[in-house]
Design a protein around this motif. Structure first.
Motif, PDB file in Angstrom:
ATOM      1  N   LEU A 157       0.832  -1.203   0.000  1.00  0.00           N
ATOM      2  CA  LEU A 157       0.000   0.000   0.000  1.00  0.00           C
ATOM      3  C   LEU A 157       0.867   1.255   0.000  1.00  0.00           C
ATOM      4  O   LEU A 157       0.569   2.233  -0.697  1.00  0.00           O
ATOM      5  N   GLU A 158       1.949   1.227   0.774  1.00  0.00           N
ATOM      6  CA  GLU A 158       2.825   2.389   0.835  1.00  0.00           C
ATOM      7  C   GLU A 158       3.587   2.593  -0.475  1.00  0.00           C
ATOM      8  O   GLU A 158       3.849   3.729  -0.875  1.00  0.00           O
ATOM      9  N   ARG A 160       2.308   1.783  -3.257  1.00  0.00           N
ATOM     10  CA  ARG A 160       1.218   1.959  -4.233  1.00  0.00           C
ATOM     11  C   ARG A 160       1.305   0.919  -5.352  1.00  0.00           C
ATOM     12  O   ARG A 160       0.839   1.152  -6.470  1.00  0.00           O
ATOM     13  N   THR A 161       1.899  -0.227  -5.039  1.00  0.00           N
ATOM     14  CA  THR A 161       1.838  -1.342  -5.983  1.00  0.00           C
ATOM     15  C   THR A 161       0.484  -2.039  -5.901  1.00  0.00           C
ATOM     16  O   THR A 161       0.084  -2.747  -6.823  1.00  0.00           O
ATOM     17  N   VAL A 163      -3.433  -0.740  -5.098  1.00  0.00           N
ATOM     18  CA  VAL A 163      -4.316   0.406  -4.850  1.00  0.00           C
ATOM     19  C   VAL A 163      -5.740  -0.137  -4.716  1.00  0.00           C
ATOM     20  O   VAL A 163      -6.385  -0.471  -5.719  1.00  0.00           O
ATOM     21  N   ASN A 165      -8.751   0.937  -4.336  1.00  0.00           N
ATOM     22  CA  ASN A 165      -9.854   1.899  -4.394  1.00  0.00           C
ATOM     23  C   ASN A 165     -11.144   1.292  -4.939  1.00  0.00           C
ATOM     24  O   ASN A 165     -12.200   1.922  -4.880  1.00  0.00           O
ATOM     25  N   ARG A 193      -7.023   3.008   4.954  1.00  0.00           N
ATOM     26  CA  ARG A 193      -6.761   3.292   3.541  1.00  0.00           C
ATOM     27  C   ARG A 193      -7.718   2.582   2.601  1.00  0.00           C
ATOM     28  O   ARG A 193      -7.563   2.651   1.383  1.00  0.00           O
TER      29      ARG A 193
END
Length: 483
Positions: A157-158, A160-161, A163, A165, A193
């Motif tokens: 997550l950090e 951003r591999t 996401v 959403n 998140r």
């Protein structure tokens, strides 16, 4: 957010009306593809936890379920999760958080089997100790379902591999163990998140106050279910519990050797409380002719995978482990559990003993104790059915006996899922090139970049020679004996 009424657990534990009519999987709103996967796995009728969980979970409700080990909860939430996945959308739609690397692999494989007939379904597992670069490379084709340990998921997550959403469902599996291992902060960060509009399913073998606090904080109007009601922590009726009282702890190695050499011992799991004790007992058993492997948290992941693999495919008959294996061991047909060191608490006792006699099978769980250890364990309600007796183990032989060797050995093949190789491809190669009869090919496990195949020990060297330089699905492979 509504606070769950834990008194509902008792009501939820009562069989619903449909349960009284012996419901089938076809009675639930499952797609034909999922029903085909269920049929292929020979799941004939939903277990109690599946009967209770599937209907509300498929309706999109949040669920907090307490269920004993071996109750079928992975399939319960797995079917509900997979029903919601849209394989045509290249997005992460479901997250499953588990406390151990072994559980990542176990749950990932279970979901893949359940969703086998969903076109283009991608289920991936991520955990610490696995090369991040391999995981990032694999994420170029985004999985629909991610199974992960909290620390490794947070890393993604950090970076951003991953996401999330478009996330639809979050599953917190083995919630009590997640908290026990100190993942509170990672879970809180991960959940912060995620989209707020999502379904959350939580499962736990026990429901201490910390887990109930997790339910109140992160689940919305959940259905709280205690499978088996007040007796949810009771071990299965098919499990025989035997307690062996020794006059001194020095007698335990001889007692262990005695139990493992009984004709009914079969495939066995031995629990010890420390890494050093695991290594010591593994050397002790090997020195006396038993095919024993070790499993503890200090081992590198490939070594841990190898130990579990050898137990699953019959190349080893005994696995000596710390409690890292108590919840994550993916072996459904264990005959024997031996608690060499006493469990620290009643939950540990239950989870260790519950590794055998799963899903209706029979099994025996042994305890090796001194009188003070017995006195402590006898106070636990989960141990009320232990059959206690004194044991004076026979003296250990001076020389290592000629114990029966396992009938199979494991071969490593230098190709896997990345090369689009399947179990069927490997089985075909070992028959056509290796010279084995089809039924002689044992358990096959395919990983991203390599595979393992169990073969009869008597034919192993001949098969090894034949397979050197052979091609599997057009790719030249190397084959080596795993020792």
């Amino acid at each position: 957010m509504q606070t769950p009424d834990t008194s509902a657990a008792g009501a939820a534990s009562e069989a619903p009306k449909s349960a009284q009519l012996d419901p089938q999987f076809a009675d639930f709103a499952l797609s034909p593809a999922l029903l085909a996967g269920v049929a292929e796995l020979n799941f004939t009728q939903p277990t109690p936890v599946q009967q209770l969980v599937l209907a509300p979970a498929l309706e999109g409700q949040d669920v907090a379920g307490q269920a004993p080990t071996g109750s079928g909860k992975t399939a319960a939430y797995g079917l509900a999760v997979l029903q919601q996945v849209d394989p045509t959308s290249a997005t992460v739609q479901a997250l499953v958080l588990v406390p151990a690397r072994e559980l990542v692999l176990q749950v990932r494989d279970a979901l893949q089997r359940l969703g086998k007939h969903l076109p283009n379904l991608r289920v991936a597992g991520y955990y610490g100790g696995h090369a991040m670069r391999d995981e990032v490379k694999g994420l170029q084709q985004m999985p629909h379902v991610v199974v992960a340990t909290p620390g490794r998921l947070l890393d993604h997550l950090e970076r951003r591999t991953i996401v999330p959403n478009r996330l639809k469902v979050l599953v917190l599996d083995e919630a009590d163990k997640l908290l026990e291992l100190g993942f509170q902060e990672e879970m809180a960060t991960i959940i912060s998140r995620l989209p707020q509009r999502r379904q959350t399913l939580l499962f736990s073998a026990t429901m201490p106050d910390a887990v109930l606090a997790l339910v109140r904080k992160h689940l919305t109007r959940p259905r709280v279910m205690n499978v088996g009601g007040a007796n949810a922590t009771t071990l299965p009726d098919t499990l025989v519990l035997r307690g062996h009282v020794l006059s001194a702890s020095e007698q335990k190695p001889a007692a262990l050797f005695h139990l493992l050499n009984q004709p009914t011992a079969g495939r066995a799991l031995v629990f010890a409380n420390t890494r050093d004790r695991v290594e010591e007992l593994t050397r002790f058993l090997r020195g006396r002719g038993l095919a024993a492997e070790a499993l503890h948290g200090k081992m590198l992941q490939p070594e841990r995978d190898k130990s579990m693999l050898k137990l699953r495919n019959g190349s080893a008959t005994v696995l000596v482990a710390t409690d890292v294996a108590a919840r994550g061991l993916d072996v459904n047909d264990l005959d024997t559990v031996v608690q060499f060191d006493p469990p620290h608490d009643t939950d540990t006792f239950q989870h260790r003993a519950g590794r055998t006699a799963r899903a209706g099978a029979t099994g025996t769980a042994h305890l090796l104790v001194t009188p003070p250890e017995q006195q402590k364990i006898q106070q636990w309600p989960t141990a009320k059915n232990v059959q206690w007796a004194g044991l004076r183990p026979p003296a250990l032989p001076a020389a290592a006996p000629k114990a029966p060797r396992p009938s199979t050995v494991t071969l490593h093949v230098s190709a896997g899922k990345s090369e689009k190789i399947s179990r069927g491809d490997l089985a075909g190669a070992f028959v056509s090139v290796g010279g084995l009869e089809r039924e002689a090919v044992g358990r096959i496990e395919v990983f991203d970049h390599h595979s393992f195949v169990a073969v009869p020990e008597a034919q192993a060297q001949e098969v090894l020679a034949r397979m050197q330089g052979a091609k599997v699905k057009g790719k030249k492979v190397k084959v080596a004996l795993i020792r």
